[in-house]
Write a protein that holds these residues in place. Structure first.
Motif, PDB file in Angstrom:
ATOM      1  N   THR A 128      19.320 -87.408 -45.224  1.00 57.90           N
ATOM      2  CA  THR A 128      18.079 -88.687 -44.746  1.00 57.90           C
ATOM      3  C   THR A 128      18.304 -89.617 -45.543  1.00 57.90           C
ATOM      4  OG1 THR A 128      16.709 -87.400 -46.302  1.00 57.90           O
ATOM      5  CG2 THR A 128      16.680 -86.719 -43.945  1.00 57.90           C
ATOM      6  N   HIS A 129      19.529 -89.963 -46.435  1.00 60.38           N
ATOM      7  CA  HIS A 129      19.677 -90.939 -47.276  1.00 60.38           C
ATOM      8  C   HIS A 129      18.623 -91.370 -48.419  1.00 60.38           C
ATOM      9  CE1 HIS A 129      23.004 -92.622 -44.442  1.00 60.38           C
ATOM     10  NE2 HIS A 129      22.282 -92.000 -43.651  1.00 60.38           N
ATOM     11  N   ASP A 130      17.872 -89.972 -48.534  1.00 62.07           N
ATOM     12  CA  ASP A 130      17.019 -90.446 -49.774  1.00 62.07           C
ATOM     13  C   ASP A 130      17.717 -90.340 -51.037  1.00 62.07           C
ATOM     14  OD1 ASP A 130      14.857 -90.067 -48.050  1.00 62.07           O
ATOM     15  OD2 ASP A 130      14.507 -88.134 -48.323  1.00 62.07           O
ATOM     16  N   PHE A 131      19.008 -89.521 -51.020  1.00 62.56           N
ATOM     17  CA  PHE A 131      19.664 -89.706 -52.411  1.00 62.56           C
ATOM     18  C   PHE A 131      21.263 -90.080 -51.929  1.00 62.56           C
ATOM     19  CE2 PHE A 131      16.106 -87.309 -53.376  1.00 62.56           C
ATOM     20  CZ  PHE A 131      16.068 -87.483 -54.908  1.00 62.56           C
ATOM     21  N   ASN A 132      22.175 -90.500 -52.876  1.00 61.96           N
ATOM     22  CA  ASN A 132      23.547 -90.771 -52.642  1.00 61.96           C
ATOM     23  C   ASN A 132      24.378 -89.685 -53.067  1.00 61.96           C
ATOM     24  OD1 ASN A 132      22.658 -93.957 -53.300  1.00 61.96           O
ATOM     25  ND2 ASN A 132      23.753 -93.478 -51.200  1.00 61.96           N
ATOM     26  N   LEU A 133      23.751 -88.872 -54.076  1.00 59.98           N
ATOM     27  CA  LEU A 133      24.480 -87.912 -54.514  1.00 59.98           C
ATOM     28  C   LEU A 133      23.557 -86.411 -54.765  1.00 59.98           C
ATOM     29  CD1 LEU A 133      26.277 -89.494 -57.876  1.00 59.98           C
ATOM     30  CD2 LEU A 133      27.300 -88.672 -55.611  1.00 59.98           C
ATOM     31  N   GLY A 134      23.949 -85.273 -54.693  1.00 58.12           N
ATOM     32  CA  GLY A 134      23.126 -84.055 -54.857  1.00 58.12           C
ATOM     33  C   GLY A 134      24.175 -82.796 -55.003  1.00 58.12           C
ATOM     34  N   PHE A 135      23.533 -81.696 -55.291  1.00 62.91           N
ATOM     35  CA  PHE A 135      24.301 -80.596 -55.477  1.00 62.91           C
ATOM     36  C   PHE A 135      23.511 -79.548 -54.873  1.00 62.91           C
ATOM     37  CE2 PHE A 135      25.265 -82.405 -59.751  1.00 62.91           C
ATOM     38  CZ  PHE A 135      26.724 -81.976 -59.588  1.00 62.91           C
ATOM     39  N   ASP A 136      24.254 -78.980 -53.991  1.00 63.26           N
ATOM     40  CA  ASP A 136      23.720 -77.667 -53.126  1.00 63.26           C
ATOM     41  C   ASP A 136      24.699 -76.815 -52.735  1.00 63.26           C
ATOM     42  OD1 ASP A 136      21.611 -76.265 -51.761  1.00 63.26           O
ATOM     43  OD2 ASP A 136      20.953 -77.968 -50.716  1.00 63.26           O
ATOM     44  N   SER A 137      24.677 -75.461 -52.236  1.00 59.16           N
ATOM     45  CA  SER A 137      25.505 -74.504 -51.726  1.00 59.16           C
ATOM     46  C   SER A 137      26.422 -75.251 -50.740  1.00 59.16           C
ATOM     47  CB  SER A 137      24.713 -73.445 -51.437  1.00 59.16           C
ATOM     48  OG  SER A 137      25.348 -72.436 -51.025  1.00 59.16           O
ATOM     49  N   ALA A 138      27.403 -74.828 -50.856  1.00 62.66           N
ATOM     50  CA  ALA A 138      28.530 -75.137 -49.797  1.00 62.66           C
ATOM     51  C   ALA A 138      28.108 -74.480 -48.351  1.00 62.66           C
ATOM     52  CB  ALA A 138      29.713 -74.654 -50.222  1.00 62.66           C
ATOM     53  N   ASP A 139      27.328 -73.317 -48.479  1.00 62.78           N
ATOM     54  CA  ASP A 139      26.959 -72.469 -47.295  1.00 62.78           C
ATOM     55  C   ASP A 139      26.254 -73.431 -46.385  1.00 62.78           C
ATOM     56  OD1 ASP A 139      28.062 -70.461 -48.617  1.00 62.78           O
ATOM     57  OD2 ASP A 139      26.194 -69.376 -48.952  1.00 62.78           O
ATOM     58  N   LEU A 140      25.142 -74.352 -46.937  1.00 66.06           N
ATOM     59  CA  LEU A 140      24.437 -75.178 -46.022  1.00 66.06           C
ATOM     60  C   LEU A 140      25.262 -76.033 -45.214  1.00 66.06           C
ATOM     61  CD1 LEU A 140      21.484 -75.965 -48.644  1.00 66.06           C
ATOM     62  CD2 LEU A 140      21.290 -74.379 -46.465  1.00 66.06           C
TER      63      LEU A 140
END
Length: 311
Positions: A128-140
């Protein structure tokens, strides 16, 4: 001074992996001033220790005199810009207790401030363009945006090629190496049900019958096995409240996350192919590139990363 905000998980192993990576890479980087007043390793350890302690309280393994609001006030302070902040969420356990989770911290990196901000769904915050970078699970990423094809996705490095640019601007940059695997497992009787000698994707392609998976992983399993292999397969889901391995043993064949496989073996299951690594990955919304973002990307992933992205 430029601030780069990075969305991170609020708790658990993925957040600890992010904190460990930040601390190690800041310590190794020649581009970070050596006279920085922030001990990033101590800061990361403090956040991880606090959240482990709070998890133990939520699970009833630790008793404390202070209520949750008193502890929250003790942990957080707006007077110190590099001191972490925490917040409260309702936990999913019985009674839905309030649980203290990570909110944010700012880490000075010379001319750039790295701001880690906790989100329940970092990947969606990037979409949703709230952030340019982020960490999360590759599963998602597999569960939500990769295209399903006859051919399987076997490595994290395959993901970006399966993302439709009309669907999202988010791309995987690299991983953290905190890997557990979606693993094929089955009973000895089921393993003899096809003419295929190997217990892998080819076995599933020749197999017809039920396959036990977690409901949330249905699309992921289709992506990592490939739609050709799942023809003739009927997905079944674990019984509520039971270990996934127990339900797989009842069905005869299934896919579930494993690290050592000891629980699967306790249920009489044989372990087959490691189908796909479940790993915390750094993702970027490529619609917002900048020199500061590129600096943070290189710092957090860099050429020395141990990720399955390089496999």
């Amino acid at each position: 001074m430029t601030t780069v905000s990075v969305a991170v998980p609020r708790k658990g192993r993925p957040l600890e992996a992010v904190l460990d990576r930040v601390a190690r890479r800041v310590d190794e980087s020649s581009r970070i001033p050596t006279d920085s007043s922030t001990d990033v390793t101590a800061l990361a350890d403090s956040i991880s220790s606090t959240l482990r302690y709070e998890k133990a309280i939520t699970k009833g393994r630790q008793e404390v005199a202070e209520d949750v609001y008193e502890r929250l006030a003790a942990y957080s302070s707006l007077d110190h810009p590099t001191r972490p902040e925490y917040t409260l969420l309702r936990d999913d356990r019985d009674g839905r207790p309030r649980r203290i989770v990570f909110d944010s911290v700012t880490i000075p990196l010379g001319d750039t401030d790295l701001q880690l901000i906790g989100r329940e769904e970092p990947f969606r915050a990037l979409r949703t363009h709230d952030f340019n970078l982020g960490f999360d699970s590759a599963d998602l990423v597999l569960e939500e945006v990769v295209g399903l094809r006859e051919e399987p996705i076997e490595r994290i490095s395959d993901i970006n090629a399966r993302i439709d640019p009309r669907d999202t601007d988010v791309r995987v940059v690299g991983g953290l190496g905190d890997t557990v695997y979606h693993t094929l497992m089955g009973t000895p009787e089921t393993c003899q049900r096809t003419d295929v000698d190997t217990f892998d994707r080819k076995f599933v392609e020749a197999y017809e019958g039920p396959l036990c998976i977690s409901p949330r992983y249905e699309r992921l399993v289709q992506a990592v096995l490939g739609t050709a292999a799942t023809d003739g397969v009927t997905f079944q889901y674990p019984d509520g409240g039971r270990e996934e391995e127990a339900s797989i043993a009842d069905v005869g064949l299934g896919v579930y996350l494993t690290m050592t496989g000891s629980t699967a073996r306790e249920h009489g299951l044989e372990l087959g192919e490691r189908l796909f690594p479940s790993e915390t990955v750094l993702m970027e919304n490529v619609d917002g590139e900048s020199d500061a973002i590129s600096f943070v990307e290189e710092l957090l992933v860099g050429e020395s990363q141990e990720s399955a992205l390089a496999v």
